[in-house]
Design a protein around this motif. Structure first.
Motif, PDB file in Angstrom:
ATOM      1  N   ASP A  54       0.641  -1.264  -0.071  1.00  0.00           N
ATOM      2  CA  ASP A  54      -0.031  -0.067   0.136  1.00  0.00           C
ATOM      3  C   ASP A  54       0.931   1.189  -0.069  1.00  0.00           C
ATOM      4  OD1 ASP A  54      -2.615   0.564  -0.251  1.00  0.00           O
ATOM      5  OD2 ASP A  54      -2.759   1.333   1.807  1.00  0.00           O
ATOM      6  N   THR A  62      -4.956   0.549  -4.345  1.00  0.00           N
ATOM      7  CA  THR A  62      -4.616   0.217  -2.598  1.00  0.00           C
ATOM      8  C   THR A  62      -4.587  -1.305  -2.321  1.00  0.00           C
ATOM      9  OG1 THR A  62      -5.562   0.572  -0.625  1.00  0.00           O
ATOM     10  CG2 THR A  62      -7.161   0.100  -2.241  1.00  0.00           C
ATOM     11  N   VAL A  89      -8.784   2.130  -6.137  1.00  0.00           N
ATOM     12  CA  VAL A  89      -9.186   2.756  -4.933  1.00  0.00           C
ATOM     13  C   VAL A  89     -10.884   2.837  -5.397  1.00  0.00           C
ATOM     14  CG1 VAL A  89      -9.071   4.948  -3.955  1.00  0.00           C
ATOM     15  CG2 VAL A  89      -7.280   3.973  -4.383  1.00  0.00           C
TER      16      VAL A  89
END
Length: 185
Positions: A54, A62, A89
């Motif tokens: 991350d 992510t 994301v």
């Protein structure tokens, strides 16, 4: 919810199950399978790897740990719970309890004692059939190792990996210090 052994569980039934029950199960071809709780070193490695990924991923991606991924719907639905998942994301945090395989870029399995066949044979076949572009296996042996695979014509091909510090170019440039996965700090 009908939990008889001869009853195939649908995705709708899966979604209606209490969250604490789903944490202890995966759904494979419509059948509930109990999954063992991972050993502490397995959990630490998965958590540290998620954080490492991350921190390095571009802003549109992510990494998340221990989430349900629907691989197959229909009468014989399959929902797996990979150790680490990388996705965009925009597909994260929409309130759904499970992710769809189409939204997942990478799945990572940290191999546990007794899961070698599942992690090297069964899950890669399921993930490939679901169209997940990248699959990694992390082995916590001596030494720790990472094997990275990419989906090519419906099957995973080995593309990179190693021991120590591994530098990967796919799915994005990443540098993973495998020996740090079990360090406390």
């Amino acid at each position: 919810m009908d939990l008889r052994r001869d009853h195939l569980v649908s995705l709708n039934e899966w979604d209606a199950m209490p969250e604490d029950m789903c944490r202890r199960h995966e759904l494979v071809d419509g059948a509930l399978q109990v999954i063992a709780s991972p050993f502490p070193r397995h959990q630490r490695a998965a958590l540290r790897l998620t954080y490492c990924l991350d921190e390095q991923l571009p802003d549109h991606l992510t990494a998340v740990i221990d989430v349900d991924v629907a691989l197959k719907s229909g009468e014989r639905a399959t929902v797996r719970r990979p150790d680490v998942v990388v996705l965009s994301v925009e597909n994260y945090g929409d309130g759904d309890r499970r992710l769809d395989a189409a939204d997942v870029l990478l799945v990572v399995e940290v191999m546990s004692p007794g899961s070698k066949r599942t992690d090297f044979v069964v899950k890669p076949a399921e993930y490939a059939k679901a169209g997940i572009a990248h699959y990694w296996i992390v082995e916590l042996g001596d030494p720790f190792s990472l094997a990275a695979f990419e989906l090519v014509d419906g099957v995973y091909e080995y593309v990179d990996g190693g021991t120590g510090t591994v530098e990967l170019t796919r799915p994005v440039p990443l540098k993973i210090d495998l020996d740090a996965l079990l360090r406390r700090r």
